[in-house]
Design an enzyme around this catalytic site. Structure first.
Site, PDB file in Angstrom:
ATOM      1  N   ARG A 147      18.111 -37.137   8.175  1.00  0.00           N
ATOM      2  CA  ARG A 147      16.602 -37.028   8.729  1.00  0.00           C
ATOM      3  C   ARG A 147      15.328 -36.177   8.670  1.00  0.00           C
ATOM      4  O   ARG A 147      16.165 -35.020  10.029  1.00  0.00           O
ATOM      5  CB  ARG A 147      17.219 -38.155  10.067  1.00  0.00           C
ATOM      6  CG  ARG A 147      15.798 -38.359   9.783  1.00  0.00           C
ATOM      7  CD  ARG A 147      16.255 -39.828  11.692  1.00  0.00           C
ATOM      8  NE  ARG A 147      15.758 -38.528  12.872  1.00  0.00           N
ATOM      9  CZ  ARG A 147      15.970 -39.016  13.968  1.00  0.00           C
ATOM     10  NH1 ARG A 147      15.284 -40.321  14.732  1.00  0.00           N
ATOM     11  NH2 ARG A 147      15.197 -37.880  14.695  1.00  0.00           N
ATOM     12  N   TYR A 159       7.920 -37.036  18.467  1.00  0.00           N
ATOM     13  CA  TYR A 159       9.305 -37.693  18.066  1.00  0.00           C
ATOM     14  C   TYR A 159      10.080 -37.111  17.323  1.00  0.00           C
ATOM     15  O   TYR A 159       9.784 -37.362  16.124  1.00  0.00           O
ATOM     16  CB  TYR A 159       9.389 -39.030  18.303  1.00  0.00           C
ATOM     17  CG  TYR A 159      10.456 -39.255  18.145  1.00  0.00           C
ATOM     18  CD1 TYR A 159      11.596 -39.854  19.189  1.00  0.00           C
ATOM     19  CD2 TYR A 159      11.103 -40.041  16.423  1.00  0.00           C
ATOM     20  CE1 TYR A 159      12.699 -40.166  19.028  1.00  0.00           C
ATOM     21  CE2 TYR A 159      12.387 -40.230  16.218  1.00  0.00           C
ATOM     22  CZ  TYR A 159      13.459 -40.488  17.447  1.00  0.00           C
ATOM     23  OH  TYR A 159      14.395 -41.128  17.337  1.00  0.00           O
ATOM     24  N   ASP A 216      12.130 -41.181  10.393  1.00  0.00           N
ATOM     25  CA  ASP A 216      12.144 -43.010  11.734  1.00  0.00           C
ATOM     26  C   ASP A 216      10.854 -42.774  11.971  1.00  0.00           C
ATOM     27  O   ASP A 216      10.642 -41.885  12.525  1.00  0.00           O
ATOM     28  CB  ASP A 216      13.536 -42.144  12.818  1.00  0.00           C
ATOM     29  CG  ASP A 216      12.964 -43.133  13.749  1.00  0.00           C
ATOM     30  OD1 ASP A 216      12.525 -44.024  14.328  1.00  0.00           O
ATOM     31  OD2 ASP A 216      13.936 -42.891  15.128  1.00  0.00           O
ATOM     32  N   HIS A 218       9.866 -44.944  14.640  1.00  0.00           N
ATOM     33  CA  HIS A 218      10.132 -44.803  15.498  1.00  0.00           C
ATOM     34  C   HIS A 218       8.661 -46.211  15.931  1.00  0.00           C
ATOM     35  O   HIS A 218       8.108 -45.262  17.302  1.00  0.00           O
ATOM     36  CB  HIS A 218       9.455 -43.342  16.758  1.00  0.00           C
ATOM     37  CG  HIS A 218      11.039 -43.426  17.369  1.00  0.00           C
ATOM     38  ND1 HIS A 218      10.301 -43.248  18.695  1.00  0.00           N
ATOM     39  CD2 HIS A 218      11.879 -43.472  17.755  1.00  0.00           C
ATOM     40  CE1 HIS A 218      11.271 -43.355  19.598  1.00  0.00           C
ATOM     41  NE2 HIS A 218      12.349 -43.908  18.784  1.00  0.00           N
ATOM     42  N   GLU A 242      13.191 -45.614   8.609  1.00  0.00           N
ATOM     43  CA  GLU A 242      13.432 -46.584   9.718  1.00  0.00           C
ATOM     44  C   GLU A 242      12.458 -46.959  11.140  1.00  0.00           C
ATOM     45  O   GLU A 242      11.916 -46.418  11.389  1.00  0.00           O
ATOM     46  CB  GLU A 242      14.585 -45.471  10.767  1.00  0.00           C
ATOM     47  CG  GLU A 242      15.125 -46.538  11.924  1.00  0.00           C
ATOM     48  CD  GLU A 242      16.053 -45.258  13.065  1.00  0.00           C
ATOM     49  OE1 GLU A 242      16.327 -45.557  14.071  1.00  0.00           O
ATOM     50  OE2 GLU A 242      16.351 -44.301  12.374  1.00  0.00           O
ATOM     51  N   GLU A 268      17.291 -51.132  16.315  1.00  0.00           N
ATOM     52  CA  GLU A 268      18.311 -49.944  17.601  1.00  0.00           C
ATOM     53  C   GLU A 268      17.807 -49.868  19.215  1.00  0.00           C
ATOM     54  O   GLU A 268      18.445 -50.434  20.035  1.00  0.00           O
ATOM     55  CB  GLU A 268      17.559 -48.195  17.555  1.00  0.00           C
ATOM     56  CG  GLU A 268      16.633 -48.289  17.617  1.00  0.00           C
ATOM     57  CD  GLU A 268      15.973 -47.019  17.689  1.00  0.00           C
ATOM     58  OE1 GLU A 268      15.474 -45.826  18.754  1.00  0.00           O
ATOM     59  OE2 GLU A 268      16.252 -45.810  16.368  1.00  0.00           O
ATOM     60  N   ARG A 289      20.225 -51.677  12.687  1.00  0.00           N
ATOM     61  CA  ARG A 289      20.597 -50.774  14.123  1.00  0.00           C
ATOM     62  C   ARG A 289      21.023 -50.321  14.451  1.00  0.00           C
ATOM     63  O   ARG A 289      21.409 -49.220  15.561  1.00  0.00           O
ATOM     64  CB  ARG A 289      19.298 -49.604  13.360  1.00  0.00           C
ATOM     65  CG  ARG A 289      18.887 -48.377  12.070  1.00  0.00           C
ATOM     66  CD  ARG A 289      19.554 -47.373  12.084  1.00  0.00           C
ATOM     67  NE  ARG A 289      18.790 -46.858  13.052  1.00  0.00           N
ATOM     68  CZ  ARG A 289      19.694 -46.378  13.972  1.00  0.00           C
ATOM     69  NH1 ARG A 289      21.345 -46.033  13.549  1.00  0.00           N
ATOM     70  NH2 ARG A 289      18.675 -45.080  14.658  1.00  0.00           N
ATOM     71  N   GLU A 345      24.295 -42.482  12.183  1.00  0.00           N
ATOM     72  CA  GLU A 345      23.705 -41.944  13.092  1.00  0.00           C
ATOM     73  C   GLU A 345      24.494 -40.227  13.611  1.00  0.00           C
ATOM     74  O   GLU A 345      25.869 -41.621  13.973  1.00  0.00           O
ATOM     75  CB  GLU A 345      22.659 -42.169  13.939  1.00  0.00           C
ATOM     76  CG  GLU A 345      21.845 -41.603  14.349  1.00  0.00           C
ATOM     77  CD  GLU A 345      21.308 -41.808  15.516  1.00  0.00           C
ATOM     78  OE1 GLU A 345      20.125 -41.244  15.736  1.00  0.00           O
ATOM     79  OE2 GLU A 345      20.691 -43.271  16.050  1.00  0.00           O
ATOM     80  N   TRP A 408       5.544 -45.327  21.871  1.00  0.00           N
ATOM     81  CA  TRP A 408       6.812 -44.428  21.651  1.00  0.00           C
ATOM     82  C   TRP A 408       7.840 -44.344  20.727  1.00  0.00           C
ATOM     83  O   TRP A 408       8.093 -43.611  19.355  1.00  0.00           O
ATOM     84  CB  TRP A 408       6.828 -44.028  22.409  1.00  0.00           C
ATOM     85  CG  TRP A 408       7.980 -43.020  23.084  1.00  0.00           C
ATOM     86  CD1 TRP A 408       6.717 -41.164  22.592  1.00  0.00           C
ATOM     87  CD2 TRP A 408       9.240 -41.945  22.709  1.00  0.00           C
ATOM     88  NE1 TRP A 408       8.128 -40.329  22.859  1.00  0.00           N
ATOM     89  CE2 TRP A 408       9.411 -40.669  22.071  1.00  0.00           C
ATOM     90  CE3 TRP A 408      10.401 -42.714  22.626  1.00  0.00           C
ATOM     91  CZ2 TRP A 408      10.748 -39.850  22.341  1.00  0.00           C
ATOM     92  CZ3 TRP A 408      11.489 -41.764  22.588  1.00  0.00           C
ATOM     93  CH2 TRP A 408      11.259 -40.773  21.830  1.00  0.00           C
TER      94      TRP A 408
END
Length: 408
Positions: A147, A159, A216, A218, A242, A268, A289, A345, A408
């Site tokens: 990643r 992040y 990602d 996010h 992602e 996620e 995820r 992951e 975030w």
């Protein structure tokens, strides 16, 4: 056989973890992960005050019935606290059942479908040279998929970047910090969108076309911004992009999908199959995820992945260090058994965590394997756990430059 006790153990070796330990009247124990990053004590209370009294005297073999009972009898369904608590019970019961069978858990899920689970690591850097060094370090550790996260010029903190100026108090390689209040970070999506394609160009130029690369987003982009990024990254052949946009609005992914062929991974922060219904049925994503820990356990996530398999959608189970070794082991048993496995992951826990949770899973040549001990293959050292009491810790939050709170 009956459940005779259920204990909730909160410990903070390298970070906070919540573990449920179920014991039968024959002395067989099972562990389940109930960790919810930044809201750990909410799940601990849910378990102690509302779930544990319902477990005493129940037959530990009745996993499906217990799952349905805990989900339906509360009336108030879903949500991360409820589903993390149910997941802990579910995984602990599977641990007990596999121990009684004298088999590693994956054998009860249908046996192994592969030699091991391909894992990806987290490379990051304050700038491109540091990022390239991080990729090299991960390749030397044996990772065969990486990643890619990087700082953005003009932003103080971003992040996914492990080492940044002014960022103190990180623990166990995660962005959560041991502070009494969440730390504020800044964000600028336009700057991010301008910067990122050049980063992937540099990585591809250095490491070639074959290395699987992931990124990602996010949840920080609008659907049209996510569509632009997916299109801009197409020349660099990502394994996945992602969480490109907040996916509670599942229909938003129709717009993203219509503009890019970059594979998409979502989920996620999802807790049930209902969060995925449109995404899977309309084939708007390529990877699921969710974590075993936050999605109702092995029983529930297996059903989500079986649903996804009908549409050639694969797994990409969430596995940073806010998933305890118990939750990671549960994920690996599921990874090994299902047919539509994609990637796992993997972030290594710190040494104190390894002292508290004795693990049997292995990482060799880029592949994770849960091991062949009966059950999950993880045991909790309660004396070691008691040496590390809970410490308040929070994930950061973001504001735009005009002061607006942002995802975030």
């Amino acid at each position: 056989m009956k459940i005779s006790s259920a204990d909730v153990i909160v410990t903070s070796p390298d970070r906070n973890f919540v573990t449920l330990k179920i014991t039968t009247d024959e002395g067989v124990t099972g562990l389940g992960d109930a960790t919810l990053n930044g809201r750990e004590l909410a799940v601990a209370s849910y378990l102690r005050d509302h779930v544990v009294p319902l477990l005493l005297g129940r037959d530990p073999h009745r996993i499906e019935d217990t799952w349905q009972f805990l989900y339906r009898s509360a009336y108030w369904r879903r949500g991360p606290v409820t589903m993390s608590a149910i997941a802990a019970v579910d995984v602990a019961l599977w641990d007990i059942k596999a121990k009684l069978a004298g088999m590693p858990l994956y054998q009860l899920l249908g046996g192994a479908s592969r030699h091991g689970a391909l894992a990806y690591g987290h490379a990051s850097g304050r700038d491109v040279p540091q990022l390239l060094d991080s990729v090299r370090e991960h390749l030397e550790l044996g990772f065969r998929a990486i990643r890619i996260q990087t700082a953005v010029p003009g932003l103080n903190k971003v992040y996914g970047v492990a080492a940044q100026p002014g960022v103190d108090g990180r623990y166990d390689y995660e962005p959560a910090q041991r502070t009494p209040l969440p730390v504020e970070e800044d964000w600028d999506t336009r700057a991010y969108l301008r910067h990122l394609p050049g980063v992937f160009e540099a990585v591809r130029n250095e490491f070639g076309p074959a290395l699987p690369l992931l990124h990602d987003g996010h949840h920080r982009m609008t659907p049209i911004q996510a569509a632009r990024l997916g299109r801009d990254l197409e020349p660099y052949d990502l394994f996945w992009l992602e969480d490109c946009t907040p996916a509670e609005n599942q229909e938003a992914l129709r717009l993203v999908r219509s503009h890019t062929v970059t594979p998409l991974a979502i989920g996620e922060v999802f807790n049930t199959v209902w969060d995925y219904q449109t995404l899977i049925r309309e084939q708007l994503i390529d990877y699921v995820r969710s974590a075993v820990t936050h999605t109702g356990g092995i029983t529930a996530l297996r059903k989500v992945l079986d649903f996804a398999a009908q549409y050639q959608i694969k797994s990409g189970i969430h596995g940073p260090t806010d998933i305890s070794p118990v939750g990671m082991a549960a994920a690996l048993h599921l990874d090994l058994a299902i047919h539509n496995f994609g990637i796992q992951e993997y972030m290594r826990h710190g040494p104190r965590t390894a002292e508290v949770f004795r693990q049997s899973f292995t990482f060799t040549d880029g592949l994770l394997h849960p091991g062949d001990q009966p059950g999950l293959g993880v045991e909790l050292d309660e004396q070691a756990a008691a040496r590390f009491p809970y410490v308040p810790a929070y994930l950061p939050y973001s504001r735009l430059h005009d002061g607006t709170v942002h995802d975030w």
